[in-house]
Design a protein around this motif. Sequence first.
Motif, short mmCIF file in Angstrom:
data_model
loop_
_atom_site.label_atom_id
_atom_site.label_comp_id
_atom_site.label_asym_id
_atom_site.label_seq_id
_atom_site.Cartn_x
_atom_site.Cartn_y
_atom_site.Cartn_z
N ALA A 1 7.57 10.82 18.64
CA ALA A 1 7.73 10.28 17.28
C ALA A 1 6.90 9.03 17.09
N GLU A 2 6.89 8.12 18.07
CA GLU A 2 6.12 6.89 17.96
C GLU A 2 4.63 7.18 17.81
N GLN A 3 4.14 8.15 18.57
CA GLN A 3 2.72 8.48 18.51
C GLN A 3 2.32 9.11 17.19
N GLN A 4 3.12 10.08 16.72
CA GLN A 4 2.71 10.86 15.56
C GLN A 4 2.90 10.12 14.24
N VAL A 5 3.94 9.30 14.14
CA VAL A 5 4.19 8.60 12.88
C VAL A 5 3.07 7.63 12.55
N LYS A 6 2.32 7.20 13.58
CA LYS A 6 1.21 6.28 13.34
C LYS A 6 0.12 6.91 12.47
N GLY A 7 0.14 8.22 12.31
CA GLY A 7 -0.84 8.88 11.46
C GLY A 7 -0.37 9.11 10.03
N TRP A 8 0.84 8.71 9.71
CA TRP A 8 1.36 8.89 8.36
C TRP A 8 0.72 7.90 7.40
N ARG A 9 0.76 8.21 6.10
CA ARG A 9 0.19 7.34 5.07
C ARG A 9 1.27 7.01 4.04
N PHE A 10 1.24 5.76 3.59
CA PHE A 10 2.19 5.29 2.59
C PHE A 10 1.43 4.68 1.41
N GLU A 11 2.07 4.69 0.24
CA GLU A 11 1.64 3.80 -0.82
C GLU A 11 2.25 2.46 -0.49
N PRO A 12 1.44 1.41 -0.30
CA PRO A 12 1.96 0.16 0.27
C PRO A 12 2.99 -0.51 -0.61
N ALA A 13 3.79 -1.34 0.03
CA ALA A 13 4.73 -2.18 -0.71
C ALA A 13 3.95 -3.23 -1.49
N THR A 14 4.57 -3.74 -2.56
CA THR A 14 3.91 -4.77 -3.37
C THR A 14 4.86 -5.91 -3.66
N ARG A 15 4.29 -7.09 -3.79
CA ARG A 15 5.02 -8.27 -4.24
C ARG A 15 4.29 -8.79 -5.48
N ASP A 16 4.94 -8.69 -6.64
CA ASP A 16 4.31 -9.04 -7.92
C ASP A 16 3.01 -8.27 -8.13
#
Length: 786
Positions: free
Chosen positions: A113-128
């Motif tokens: 799980a640690e190895q494979q999740v590193k390849g996932w993509r997110f829409e980043p969090a935002t502050r203002d």
Amino acid sequence: MSQLGICANPASRTSRKRLVARSRAFALLASLQVCWVGSAVAQTAPAAAGVAAPQPPQAPTLVAPHLLDHAPVDYPKEASGDAVVLLVVTVNADGSVRDASATEEHAPFSELAEQQVKGWRFEPATRDGVPVAAKVRLELAFRAPVLVPAEPIDEPAAVTTPNHPTTPGAAPKPEQETIDVTVVGERRPPMVTTLSRAEVRQIPGTFGDPFRALELLPGVTPIISGLPYFYVRGAPPGNVGYYVDGIRVPYLYHVAIGPSVVHPGMIESVDLYSGGYPAPYGRFAGGVVSAQTTAPRTTLHGEGNVRLYDAGAMVEGGFANGRGTVLLGGRYSYTAALLSLAVKGLQLDYRDYQARVTYDVTPNDRISALGFGAYDLLAQEKNGISTIGFGSEFYRGQLRWDHRLASGGQVRTSMTLGYDQTSIGGQRNAQDRMLAVRSELDQPLNSYLRFRVGIDTMRDGYRVTKPVYDDPDNPQSQRFQDTFPSRTDMVTGLYSDIAIEVQKGFTVTPGLRLDYYKSGDATALGVDPRLSARMKVREGLAIVHSYGIAHQPPSFILPVPGLALGSLAEGLQTSYQTSAGIEWAALEGTTVTANVFNNIFQNMTDALSIPESPGNSISQRTTGRAYGAELFIHRKMTQRIGGILSYTLSRSTRRLGDSVFPAAFDRRHVLNAALAYNLGRNWRAGTRLVFYTGAPVRSTPATGSTSSETPTATPTTTRTIANPDPPRDPAFYRIDLRLEKLWQYSETRHLSFVAEVLNATLRKEIYNGSALGPIFVPSLGLEGAF
């Protein structure tokens, strides 16, 4: 908190036509609990993903990251049953995953799980509205494969990926929860054995040290029980290469039977390439040991331990909103105070340090600086005067740039500085100042071709000081200076290999390495072709092959910092390495590997394997051969019941002149068996058996007339009479024990009490007719982490 369901479709249009569905790993109830990364302390934002968290009017608007796509994850082939892994994932401001760490070890699921999740993509969090780094909690549920009846399918199964988590209280639609996953990514090369640090902690006799577990692996023959020097498939210790993150190091262990020179908390895993290793590795005619350090983590974490003879600690954290990390570690021994109680005046000291800084300049560019070093001293004090028996130190510093290409490849460029020094008998100092530069491109060309090419160059400046009061006419001093002359050595290498998936399940990797050596006025060229192949016969069973030629400049008996033979004019050492075997993923999470190998050595500087003779020197050249069979049965040591069985049947011979005789450490049978058991209530116990047959008793052969004062080696054409079947020392065995009690205070904080004993049976080993030891090492300690 928002709930996001991500499941693997257990029966797609293709797989439903089969009786058994493919093994899948899927995320069930992936909870996103967002923690905003600060300089020291993270602030928890219990907001739903995609919805601004309720804040006071003056507070900034915070938006959680959104999961966009997934790197495919497969159910571990060596696993069984179901499992749930809770991960803490750090998402960069560009949406890439910086780090993923399981809150609790659950091998093999947590590692995968640690190895494979590193390849996932997110829409980043935002502050203002400004992208920022954030931490996300993901709960991944692994489900064992199930039988799926064959049935006709009228319509294709829906395969969709949710781009955004649902709002609180809204039930996600079933068709939006399902994605199909397959296996992609780089496969490990054949003929490599890997042990993770989590497993090594459970192996008795290793003291939680990844490098000390090497002697447990097949093909490894110890010189003497407990000492960290060994032959690998017949190649002597001086012909085994050691690397930490691609950085060459002179040795792995502190003096005597001390721990490794790098803090265990910094080591992710250790690979042993017994032969036919990949093209990026070279310049060693034996095996290669390669350690990988842990990936940088922005979350503040650390670990430490206090034992009877040393104490160590390591801490790491992030800065610049998750773009950078800093790691510091080290270890210090207080062995001298204990030994002086038993042997008055005996001094044994060792210490080491590690430091690493990484910084993401851009989303695709990372620079890192890594430094580490070690110091060892063995001395005897008498009448206020300290006489050094052995003293050594080495230091490494590397600056590295990693650039990720848009095509999926990577370019890595590094520069390394090194300094090695050894005090020999308190009279001489041998030093080496090293500079190395390396650049490599790793590029997938398409779904079935992966290309790698690189260049590296290294400069070693050797200098051996003379004793203050030295007779220049002393034959022994002259011989030493001729054997280890002060000089500058240069080597430049080009290498390339390409992984070709000929058909599904059948991969061939041809490679080539060219090295040009220069030492003083002498030059040499090494041409090293390599070929490996892995063919899947059926699910869980594969045939593997590995072939290669390896060259190496003349080497000393043991890896000693700053000490290297200066006899390149006599040519390179050469080994021809061949092996073949099977890999079988057996039932109940157990893997079985069986190999046969045949290595041929030419022009070797292996003085340890030559019968003692007045005419022989440490630069004596020989030819030889090693062949045999290996068996490795492995069940993860981190499971409730884990175990390792390693057996090597081999024969190693040398030829000098007209004589063929067993190598000095030709042990026909070498057996290691380790067992770890979870007793419940956080108690864990383990035991280990080490057994090997005796080495040949060294004889003194009759040789041609050669003066003992001759500074050069005895020619290999000299007629030598040696016993082809000498008597052997008795067989040796020892039993190691380990007991651990764990107190878990939170998901990341724990404290352990560990009691461990090497050679609990107090067995003495007989070598060359003389009793040694017993080598007995007890250990009591506390280990903690946060």
